[in-house]
Scaffold this motif. Structure first.
Motif, PDB file in Angstrom:
ATOM      1  N   ARG A  53     -32.598 -15.108  13.568  1.00 16.06           N
ATOM      2  CA  ARG A  53     -32.564 -16.473  12.846  1.00 16.06           C
ATOM      3  C   ARG A  53     -34.077 -16.826  12.751  1.00 16.06           C
ATOM      4  NH1 ARG A  53     -29.393 -20.277  16.721  1.00 16.06           N
ATOM      5  NH2 ARG A  53     -30.388 -18.900  18.029  1.00 16.06           N
ATOM      6  N   ALA A  54     -34.810 -16.130  13.359  1.00 11.89           N
ATOM      7  CA  ALA A  54     -36.565 -16.299  13.408  1.00 11.89           C
ATOM      8  C   ALA A  54     -37.027 -15.785  12.223  1.00 11.89           C
ATOM      9  CB  ALA A  54     -37.329 -15.943  14.621  1.00 11.89           C
ATOM     10  N   GLY A  55     -36.266 -14.942  11.430  1.00 12.68           N
ATOM     11  CA  GLY A  55     -37.069 -14.203  10.282  1.00 12.68           C
ATOM     12  C   GLY A  55     -36.241 -13.127   9.885  1.00 12.68           C
ATOM     13  N   TRP A  56     -36.770 -12.440   8.887  1.00 10.29           N
ATOM     14  CA  TRP A  56     -36.219 -11.207   8.347  1.00 10.29           C
ATOM     15  C   TRP A  56     -36.425 -10.226   8.984  1.00 10.29           C
ATOM     16  CZ3 TRP A  56     -33.000 -11.445   4.172  1.00 10.29           C
ATOM     17  CH2 TRP A  56     -32.973 -12.740   3.283  1.00 10.29           C
ATOM     18  N   TRP A  57     -35.840  -9.112   9.137  1.00 13.56           N
ATOM     19  CA  TRP A  57     -35.824  -7.755  10.250  1.00 13.56           C
ATOM     20  C   TRP A  57     -35.832  -6.575   9.330  1.00 13.56           C
ATOM     21  CZ3 TRP A  57     -36.771  -8.136  15.226  1.00 13.56           C
ATOM     22  CH2 TRP A  57     -36.945  -9.555  15.688  1.00 13.56           C
ATOM     23  N   ALA A  58     -36.449  -5.724   9.645  1.00 17.07           N
ATOM     24  CA  ALA A  58     -36.603  -4.452   9.073  1.00 17.07           C
ATOM     25  C   ALA A  58     -35.953  -3.291   9.861  1.00 17.07           C
ATOM     26  CB  ALA A  58     -38.081  -4.117   8.691  1.00 17.07           C
ATOM     27  N   ARG A  59     -36.109  -2.205   9.500  1.00 16.35           N
ATOM     28  CA  ARG A  59     -35.526  -1.005  10.369  1.00 16.35           C
ATOM     29  C   ARG A  59     -36.270  -0.848  11.701  1.00 16.35           C
ATOM     30  NH1 ARG A  59     -35.293   4.336   7.426  1.00 16.35           N
ATOM     31  NH2 ARG A  59     -33.899   3.250   5.982  1.00 16.35           N
ATOM     32  N   GLY A  60     -35.510  -0.605  12.759  1.00 18.69           N
ATOM     33  CA  GLY A  60     -36.205  -0.679  14.075  1.00 18.69           C
ATOM     34  C   GLY A  60     -36.337  -2.140  14.864  1.00 18.69           C
TER      35      GLY A  60
ATOM     36  N   LEU B 152     -42.711  -9.834  -2.768  1.00 20.86           N
ATOM     37  CA  LEU B 152     -41.854 -10.159  -3.914  1.00 20.86           C
ATOM     38  C   LEU B 152     -42.903 -10.632  -5.280  1.00 20.86           C
ATOM     39  CD1 LEU B 152     -38.777 -12.155  -2.510  1.00 20.86           C
ATOM     40  CD2 LEU B 152     -38.833  -9.939  -3.366  1.00 20.86           C
ATOM     41  N   LEU B 153     -43.987 -11.491  -4.729  1.00 22.35           N
ATOM     42  CA  LEU B 153     -44.930 -11.783  -5.429  1.00 22.35           C
ATOM     43  C   LEU B 153     -45.580 -10.520  -6.280  1.00 22.35           C
ATOM     44  CD1 LEU B 153     -46.419 -13.895  -7.029  1.00 22.35           C
ATOM     45  CD2 LEU B 153     -48.078 -14.142  -5.386  1.00 22.35           C
ATOM     46  N   LEU B 154     -45.858  -9.657  -5.179  1.00 21.61           N
ATOM     47  CA  LEU B 154     -46.635  -8.385  -5.773  1.00 21.61           C
ATOM     48  C   LEU B 154     -45.774  -7.688  -6.601  1.00 21.61           C
ATOM     49  CD1 LEU B 154     -48.312  -7.160  -2.611  1.00 21.61           C
ATOM     50  CD2 LEU B 154     -49.458  -8.282  -4.380  1.00 21.61           C
ATOM     51  N   LEU B 155     -44.487  -7.602  -6.428  1.00 19.68           N
ATOM     52  CA  LEU B 155     -43.458  -6.971  -7.336  1.00 19.68           C
ATOM     53  C   LEU B 155     -43.480  -7.384  -8.831  1.00 19.68           C
ATOM     54  CD1 LEU B 155     -40.609  -5.954  -4.814  1.00 19.68           C
ATOM     55  CD2 LEU B 155     -42.264  -4.109  -5.914  1.00 19.68           C
ATOM     56  N   ALA B 156     -43.606  -8.659  -8.759  1.00 13.12           N
ATOM     57  CA  ALA B 156     -43.489  -9.514  -9.992  1.00 13.12           C
ATOM     58  C   ALA B 156     -44.616  -9.210 -10.956  1.00 13.12           C
ATOM     59  CB  ALA B 156     -43.276 -10.912  -9.502  1.00 13.12           C
ATOM     60  N   VAL B 157     -45.983  -9.337  -9.989  1.00 15.29           N
ATOM     61  CA  VAL B 157     -47.135  -8.988 -10.904  1.00 15.29           C
ATOM     62  C   VAL B 157     -46.934  -7.537 -11.292  1.00 15.29           C
ATOM     63  CG1 VAL B 157     -49.610  -8.789 -10.652  1.00 15.29           C
ATOM     64  CG2 VAL B 157     -48.471 -10.735  -9.389  1.00 15.29           C
ATOM     65  N   LEU B 158     -46.638  -6.778 -10.600  1.00 17.05           N
ATOM     66  CA  LEU B 158     -46.471  -5.225 -10.853  1.00 17.05           C
ATOM     67  C   LEU B 158     -45.599  -5.081 -12.232  1.00 17.05           C
ATOM     68  CD1 LEU B 158     -47.120  -2.135 -10.580  1.00 17.05           C
ATOM     69  CD2 LEU B 158     -44.978  -2.124  -8.892  1.00 17.05           C
ATOM     70  N   ALA B 159     -44.493  -5.923 -12.228  1.00 21.33           N
ATOM     71  CA  ALA B 159     -43.593  -5.946 -13.329  1.00 21.33           C
ATOM     72  C   ALA B 159     -44.193  -6.250 -14.723  1.00 21.33           C
ATOM     73  CB  ALA B 159     -42.274  -6.450 -13.233  1.00 21.33           C
ATOM     74  N   LEU B 160     -44.946  -7.383 -14.465  1.00 18.91           N
ATOM     75  CA  LEU B 160     -45.784  -7.863 -15.711  1.00 18.91           C
ATOM     76  C   LEU B 160     -46.863  -7.125 -15.975  1.00 18.91           C
ATOM     77  CD1 LEU B 160     -45.886 -11.878 -14.606  1.00 18.91           C
ATOM     78  CD2 LEU B 160     -44.370 -10.758 -16.324  1.00 18.91           C
ATOM     79  N   THR B 161     -47.467  -6.435 -15.087  1.00 15.33           N
ATOM     80  CA  THR B 161     -48.564  -5.449 -15.432  1.00 15.33           C
ATOM     81  C   THR B 161     -48.164  -4.280 -16.159  1.00 15.33           C
ATOM     82  OG1 THR B 161     -49.870  -6.222 -13.702  1.00 15.33           O
ATOM     83  CG2 THR B 161     -50.482  -4.290 -14.596  1.00 15.33           C
ATOM     84  N   ILE B 162     -47.134  -3.513 -15.446  1.00 13.75           N
ATOM     85  CA  ILE B 162     -46.984  -2.093 -16.230  1.00 13.75           C
ATOM     86  C   ILE B 162     -45.468  -2.407 -17.103  1.00 13.75           C
ATOM     87  CG2 ILE B 162     -47.715  -1.046 -14.269  1.00 13.75           C
ATOM     88  CD1 ILE B 162     -44.626  -0.658 -13.343  1.00 13.75           C
ATOM     89  N   GLY B 163     -44.875  -3.510 -17.125  1.00  8.65           N
ATOM     90  CA  GLY B 163     -43.606  -3.773 -18.114  1.00  8.65           C
ATOM     91  C   GLY B 163     -44.010  -3.300 -19.332  1.00  8.65           C
ATOM     92  N   PRO B 164     -44.890  -3.922 -20.142  1.00  8.49           N
ATOM     93  CA  PRO B 164     -45.241  -3.738 -21.541  1.00  8.49           C
ATOM     94  C   PRO B 164     -45.353  -2.221 -21.943  1.00  8.49           C
ATOM     95  CG  PRO B 164     -46.204  -5.753 -20.639  1.00  8.49           C
ATOM     96  CD  PRO B 164     -45.704  -5.135 -19.613  1.00  8.49           C
TER      97      PRO B 164
ATOM     98  N   LEU C 218     -42.534 -11.536   3.147  1.00 10.19           N
ATOM     99  CA  LEU C 218     -41.542 -11.163   2.150  1.00 10.19           C
ATOM    100  C   LEU C 218     -41.697 -11.881   0.803  1.00 10.19           C
ATOM    101  CD1 LEU C 218     -38.941  -9.503   1.666  1.00 10.19           C
ATOM    102  CD2 LEU C 218     -37.551 -11.430   2.307  1.00 10.19           C
ATOM    103  N   LEU C 219     -42.133 -13.025   0.902  1.00 14.76           N
ATOM    104  CA  LEU C 219     -42.389 -13.622  -0.449  1.00 14.76           C
ATOM    105  C   LEU C 219     -43.656 -13.126  -1.227  1.00 14.76           C
ATOM    106  CD1 LEU C 219     -42.048 -17.380   0.440  1.00 14.76           C
ATOM    107  CD2 LEU C 219     -40.414 -16.072  -0.837  1.00 14.76           C
ATOM    108  N   ARG C 220     -44.648 -12.447  -0.409  1.00 15.12           N
ATOM    109  CA  ARG C 220     -45.849 -11.850  -0.834  1.00 15.12           C
ATOM    110  C   ARG C 220     -45.368 -10.517  -1.390  1.00 15.12           C
ATOM    111  NH1 ARG C 220     -50.478  -9.910   3.146  1.00 15.12           N
ATOM    112  NH2 ARG C 220     -49.033  -8.657   3.803  1.00 15.12           N
TER     113      ARG C 220
END
Length: 294
Positions: free
Chosen positions: A12-19, A32-44, A28-30
């Motif tokens: 409950r304290a946060g998101w957990w990854a493998r291990g 997601l923001l980087l993925l959104a910027v990447l999509a806007l950059t290379i999407g066109p 995690l929000l960061r």
């Protein structure tokens, strides 16, 4: 025997990854923001690439849009070459870009070394002039540049396209910061050994800032290759057009065939991608070199 007690993580304290490694929600929000910027950059670009590979029977305006072409074809690239002399235009752009790279690397390195390592009257004033030159919009001096090219009889020549941007103020400041970050002890040892200023520049200082030279080369190539307004003003002979001006014919004559426009766009962007892929390691190292000391 000692038993190792493993605590069950509180999920409950946060998101957990493998291990069981905890990933905070802000991180995690960061991502997601980087993925959104990447999509806007290379999407066109990905959409243009997809459009250039679609056949004439495929609807490029369908909804929902399809990124992957159903009928893969390279005929659009052949159509660009049949419509305009794209390879002649690309050769003209290559001449301008390579010349711009050579003049910027040589001129910016010499000016940057003089501003960073040599002592002369007016050095600080010269540095201020370079900084002020970066604040002047290019559009405000374009008429003066055109008049100068006309007086020098360089209108409608590739040399007239290259000359105004042969040494950029930003490139000079990048090289100046890179040279200023070098330790003085190395050059002092060479000076004791009898090396003059030119020998210290060529044998000691210049090899130490190869990364920044790569940054200058990439910036100079991209600026010359992508420039549209200045070549459009200077050049009037179609045989001397650069690629950015030549591709404009696709918009005028074949405005309804977006496949040819997309194929021409990919042809124009591809050399930049190849250049950055070859120099990316030196580029990121050079950004650090030029940002160590201001």
């Amino acid at each position: 025997m000692s038993a190792t007690v493993q605590r069950e993580p509180d999920r409950r304290a946060g998101w957990w990854a493998r291990g069981g490694r905890r990933i905070p929600r802000w991180q995690l929000l960061r991502y997601l923001l980087l993925l959104a910027v990447l999509a806007l950059t290379i999407g066109p670009f990905l959409w243009q690439l997809s459009t250039s590979l679609k056949g004439p029977g495929e609807d490029i305006y369908r909804y929902p849009p399809s990124l992957l072409p159903h009928r893969f074809t390279l005929d659009n690239y052949a159509g660009v070459a049949e419509t305009i002399p794209v390879w002649d235009f690309a050769l003209n752009s290559l001449k301008v870009a390579v010349t711009n790279v050579l003049t910027n690397c040589a001129g910016a390195a010499l000016a940057g070394y003089a501003l960073a390592r040599m002592r002369f009257t007016g050095r600080k004033s010269a540095l201020v002039v370079f900084i002020m030159a970066m604040l002047v919009p290019v559009e405000s001096i374009m008429i003066a540049q055109f008049v100068t090219m006309r007086e020098l009889q360089l209108n409608n020549t590739l040399l007239g396209v290259v000359l105004p941007g042969c040494i950029g103020a930003m490139n000079v400041l990048l090289m100046r910061n890179a040279f200023a970050a070098l330790p003085y002890e190395v050059e002092e040892a060479a000076f004791v050994d009898g090396a003059n200023a030119w020998q210290r520049f060529v044998r000691i200082a210049l090899p130490s800032v190869r990364g920044t030279l790569a940054v200058v080369a990439i910036f100079a190539f991209m600026g010359a290759w992508d420039d549209f307004l200045w070549p459009l003003i200077v050049l009037s002979d179609q045989s001397k057009f650069t690629l950015t001006i030549g591709l404009n014919f696709l918009h005028g004559t074949f405005a309804d065939n977006q496949r040819l426009v997309a194929a021409g766009t990919v042809i124009a962007v591809l050399p930049l991608i190849v250049l950055f892929a070859c120099l990316q390691r030196s580029f990121f190292r050079g950004v650090g070199e030029g940002a160590v000391k201001g």
